[in-house]
Enzyme design. Sequence first.
Site, mmCIF file in Angstrom:
data_model
loop_
_atom_site.group_PDB
_atom_site.id
_atom_site.type_symbol
_atom_site.label_atom_id
_atom_site.label_comp_id
_atom_site.label_asym_id
_atom_site.label_seq_id
_atom_site.Cartn_x
_atom_site.Cartn_y
_atom_site.Cartn_z
ATOM 1 N N ILE A 62 -17.795 -50.870 10.358
ATOM 2 C CA ILE A 62 -17.467 -50.080 11.395
ATOM 3 C C ILE A 62 -18.068 -48.674 10.617
ATOM 4 O O ILE A 62 -17.804 -47.794 11.424
ATOM 5 C CB ILE A 62 -16.477 -50.357 12.169
ATOM 6 C CG1 ILE A 62 -14.848 -49.903 10.950
ATOM 7 C CG2 ILE A 62 -15.984 -51.430 12.726
ATOM 8 C CD1 ILE A 62 -13.970 -49.798 11.245
ATOM 9 N N GLY A 63 -18.460 -48.470 9.242
ATOM 10 C CA GLY A 63 -18.036 -47.512 9.288
ATOM 11 C C GLY A 63 -18.681 -46.990 7.421
ATOM 12 O O GLY A 63 -17.371 -47.629 6.319
ATOM 13 N N ASP B 62 -9.390 -32.078 4.160
ATOM 14 C CA ASP B 62 -10.140 -32.695 5.195
ATOM 15 C C ASP B 62 -10.245 -33.042 6.077
ATOM 16 O O ASP B 62 -10.406 -33.854 7.130
ATOM 17 C CB ASP B 62 -10.458 -33.985 4.535
ATOM 18 C CG ASP B 62 -12.557 -34.102 4.020
ATOM 19 O OD1 ASP B 62 -13.179 -32.836 4.562
ATOM 20 O OD2 ASP B 62 -13.078 -35.552 4.398
#
Length: 355
Positions: free
Chosen positions: A78-79, A193
């Site tokens: 998924i990523g 981040d």
Amino acid sequence: MIGNFVLIGIIAIAVTIIAVASLYLLKRKSRKVPAKEIHAIHSISVSEALMLQENDCKEIPIKEIYAATNNLHIHNFIGQGVAGKVYKGVLSNGWHVAIKHIVKDGQAETFLREVTSLSHVRHPNLVILRGYCEKEFECFLVYELCGNGSLSEWLFGREKVLSWHQRLKIAIGSARGLHFLHTFEGGCIVHRDIKPTNILLDDNFEAKLSDFGLSKFIDVGVSHVSSEVRGTFGYVDPEYRQNHHVNAAGDVYSFGMVLLQIISGKRVIGLDITMPASLHQMAKTVMNGGNTAEFVDLRMNGEFSMEAFNLVLKVAISCTAHRLQRPSMGEVIKKLEKALEISARNNEAFSVSFA
């Protein structure tokens, strides 16, 4: 007879001393180690680090990790993050999870920092770390699965559009999560981040901050000097790039950039080759020019409050100002909640003319 009483008294005193000493040592051994001490540890394993603090993060067997993801099958991918690939899966207890696969080569410190950050930090707007798995050459982080993916997918995906109300709720949720980190008991956790791909959305579009691989625990009111600049291009505080000082103000800048993206649907750097500009420079230009409607994401089809939009735009620009002029995340939350109230008062639907 008297001698026997004396002997019994001496034994009782000795037993009491031993019991008290044992209790003291036990408490000292099992004490909850502050996050800043855990963050300073680099040479121990995750299992050893977690033994030093109270937490709900448990070690998950490697067999269950592979069973949950069907052996890291491509259909469950998924990523992709900086530290590794992410797969969806279902644990044996029925939990739907997202599992990050990290190869330890160069990423061991990131793995340890993220586990020790999230294992004892709980908030509705922070992603939940369910567990971990640590092996010699690879490791896994197991999170709750956020069904609506990342904010980035909704801002820049071709077929996905967020309403104005959803955008405000996501901004407020993200701000609350960041405020919680910055006011954490005993110090301040700087995320370092903040960006759309690190803001996940659950089934109800509740925002959850994720990816704490670069996070840093510092004492309140102080800065940490970093040997190198960490973060993602376009979201990193320019002042941090120059002086390497890690503090909460850097997160505020990053949040400001994300907030500009939430209301405009634009990338942090303009794609116009003839006139490249950063998003906050574009925002300042339209604000000074008085035509803020030029900055609106057209995909909202005019269904929003222009008054609320201008308020959010001002908040975002203030977040990207000079460090000393930036608001705290607590102040940001109050203004975003005000924008939500304005939108609700005006039925959250305004017809805006872009002529």
